[in-house]
Design a protein around this motif. Structure first.
Motif, PDB file in Angstrom:
ATOM      1  N   CYS A   6       0.811  -1.199   0.000  1.00 54.97           N
ATOM      2  CA  CYS A   6       0.000   0.000   0.000  1.00 54.97           C
ATOM      3  C   CYS A   6       0.848   1.254   0.000  1.00 54.97           C
ATOM      4  CB  CYS A   6      -0.937   0.008   1.214  1.00 54.97           C
ATOM      5  SG  CYS A   6      -0.086   0.164   2.782  1.00 54.97           S
ATOM      6  N   CYS A   7       2.042   1.152   0.586  1.00 53.02           N
ATOM      7  CA  CYS A   7       2.873   2.333   0.732  1.00 53.02           C
ATOM      8  C   CYS A   7       3.640   2.651  -0.541  1.00 53.02           C
ATOM      9  CB  CYS A   7       3.831   2.169   1.903  1.00 53.02           C
ATOM     10  SG  CYS A   7       2.979   2.046   3.485  1.00 53.02           S
ATOM     11  N   ASP A   8       3.503   1.823  -1.573  1.00 52.14           N
ATOM     12  CA  ASP A   8       4.193   2.098  -2.827  1.00 52.14           C
ATOM     13  C   ASP A   8       3.403   3.016  -3.740  1.00 52.14           C
ATOM     14  OD1 ASP A   8       6.285   0.631  -2.020  1.00 52.14           O
ATOM     15  OD2 ASP A   8       5.867  -1.109  -3.281  1.00 52.14           O
ATOM     16  N   GLY A  11       2.536   9.319  -4.308  1.00 49.97           N
ATOM     17  CA  GLY A  11       2.014  10.368  -3.436  1.00 49.97           C
ATOM     18  C   GLY A  11       1.988   9.982  -1.976  1.00 49.97           C
ATOM     19  N   ILE A  12       2.258   8.725  -1.705  1.00 51.33           N
ATOM     20  CA  ILE A  12       2.298   8.303  -0.309  1.00 51.33           C
ATOM     21  C   ILE A  12       3.628   8.735   0.299  1.00 51.33           C
ATOM     22  CG2 ILE A  12       2.368   6.318   1.239  1.00 51.33           C
ATOM     23  CD1 ILE A  12      -0.392   6.882   0.137  1.00 51.33           C
ATOM     24  N   LYS A  13       3.520   9.468   1.361  1.00 52.10           N
ATOM     25  CA  LYS A  13       4.697  10.004   2.020  1.00 52.10           C
ATOM     26  C   LYS A  13       5.319   8.958   2.941  1.00 52.10           C
ATOM     27  CE  LYS A  13       5.999  13.813   5.056  1.00 52.10           C
ATOM     28  NZ  LYS A  13       5.450  14.803   5.993  1.00 52.10           N
ATOM     29  N   PRO A  41      -6.419   7.594   5.849  1.00 49.87           N
ATOM     30  CA  PRO A  41      -5.756   8.517   4.918  1.00 49.87           C
ATOM     31  C   PRO A  41      -6.758   9.245   4.020  1.00 49.87           C
ATOM     32  CG  PRO A  41      -4.699   6.368   4.891  1.00 49.87           C
ATOM     33  CD  PRO A  41      -5.981   6.211   5.658  1.00 49.87           C
ATOM     34  N   THR A  42      -7.750   8.539   3.578  1.00 49.80           N
ATOM     35  CA  THR A  42      -8.753   9.141   2.706  1.00 49.80           C
ATOM     36  C   THR A  42      -9.489  10.272   3.411  1.00 49.80           C
ATOM     37  OG1 THR A  42      -9.079   6.890   1.888  1.00 49.80           O
ATOM     38  CG2 THR A  42     -10.607   8.567   1.114  1.00 49.80           C
ATOM     39  N   CYS A  49       0.041   5.831   4.210  1.00 46.32           N
ATOM     40  CA  CYS A  49      -0.761   4.636   4.006  1.00 46.32           C
ATOM     41  C   CYS A  49      -1.429   4.246   5.336  1.00 46.32           C
ATOM     42  CB  CYS A  49       0.071   3.481   3.462  1.00 46.32           C
ATOM     43  SG  CYS A  49       1.295   2.841   4.594  1.00 46.32           S
ATOM     44  N   SER A  50      -2.447   3.422   5.230  1.00 42.00           N
ATOM     45  CA  SER A  50      -3.222   3.056   6.412  1.00 42.00           C
ATOM     46  C   SER A  50      -2.351   2.372   7.468  1.00 42.00           C
ATOM     47  CB  SER A  50      -4.360   2.126   6.009  1.00 42.00           C
ATOM     48  OG  SER A  50      -3.855   1.022   5.303  1.00 42.00           O
TER      49      SER A  50
END
Length: 289
Positions: A6-8, A11-13, A41-42, A49-50
């Motif tokens: 998920c972290c890829d 825009g994910i910091k 996050p949403t 990421c969550s």
DNA sequence: AAGCGTCACAACCGCGTCTTC
DNA sequence: CGAAGACGCGGTTGTGACGCT
């Protein structure tokens, strides 16, 4: 094979959390309660990421977390529980409600493991053997005690004399403040996840003995998922302890998934059978001054 | 004062398990 | 019952702080 991490996502910091991000996260959890991390996050607009949100909350922002140096008692608990359960950090952490699994894991890897290894090395070359009939747990205890005796007491003393906040960064203090802001909410909120926090907050104010600690543990087992004592479903962390106990031979026939939680075994073992050792551990820094 | 090495810990990653459909 | 998504755990890494030379 696996889905993309998920972290890829673009825009994910990544990297250290900023105070601003923490405030956003804490505010959101304050309003909605922990859980449903996917939506965090949403709904918050955080570019995280969550998973990252969950970790940040559970390991750092959650109220009731005790930071700073581990007490000799906590060290003793960790050593015993690690010997008993293995690297089941979540299970071990559930017996030290103020500490996170990550915290314990880090402490084990950076301090305790080293300490035990160091002693083991010294043992092999210089010292006599541990008691012949010692089982695994006792062996560890013996190592630990001996380590404190011969090599580790200086370390422990150092830790005792260090202020808990001595190594805290300025930002660490700020997150602690964020955490404190939540205390009132945690006390007043009916949200199921607050039980353990209430207990740990209580523990912050009063020195508790082992019994209180285990009461705390008992309460902690109904945290987060809103699992009540009467619920038939076995919490995940129960299961990990059960399997660990079963595989280590600690659990005996009387243990099954419908009986009181497996921590009673540990409780009994720690409080009765090994109470002296734990106490001994606690006293060592004083003894060997 | 600068450079280097070590330590401590926050954060990430991968995988296993659980839950939901 | 199986697939997909969500979550949690344990191992590992990255980096800032600190101490030593």
């Amino acid at each position: 094979m696996g889905r993309p991490p998920c972290c890829d996502k673009i825009g994910i910091k990544k990297g250290p959390w900023t105070p601003e991000e923490d405030i956003v996260l804490v505010s959101y959890i304050q309003e909605h309660g922990p859980g449903n991390w996917r939506s965090v996050p949403t709904n918050t607009g955080l570019m995280r990421c969550s998973k990252s949100c969950r970790l940040r909350w559970t390991n750092y922002l959650r109220p009731g977390i005790k930071r700073g140096n581990f007490t000799p008692h906590e060290e003793g608990m960790i050593v015993h529980l690690q010997a008993l359960l293995g690297n089941k950090w979540a299970a071990i952490a559930s017996y030290l409600p103020q500490r996170t699994d990550n915290d314990i894991k880090n402490y084990w890897n950076t301090h305790l493991k080293k300490k035990l290894k160091k002693f083991q090395t010294g043992l092999d070359s210089h010292l006599s053997s541990p008691p012949e009939d010692s089982n695994t747990c006792d062996h560890f205890s013996w190592n630990f005690i001996s380590d404190n005796n011969k090599q580790g007491s200086k370390l422990l003393l150092q830790q005792n004399h260090n202020s808990p906040n001595s190594s805290s960064s300025l930002y660490a203090s700020s997150t602690e403040n964020i955490s404190r802001l939540l205390e009132g909410w945690m006390r007043s909120s009916p949200h199921p996840s607050t039980k353990v926090d209430e207990m740990t907050l209580h523990e912050n104010k009063h020195n508790q003995d082992d019994q209180d600690l285990f009461k705390c543990r008992e309460t902690s087992l109904v945290k987060d998922e809103g699992i009540s004592n009467s619920t038939k479903t076995i919490p995940r962390e129960y299961k990990s302890v059960i399997s660990a106990c079963e595989s280590s031979g600690v659990a005996e026939k009387t243990m099954n998934t419908n009986t009181p939680p497996p921590f009673t075994y540990l409780e009994k073992w720690l409080l009765e059978e090994n109470a002296g050792q734990v106490e001994e551990l606690m006293e060592l820094p004083m003894i060997f001054t």
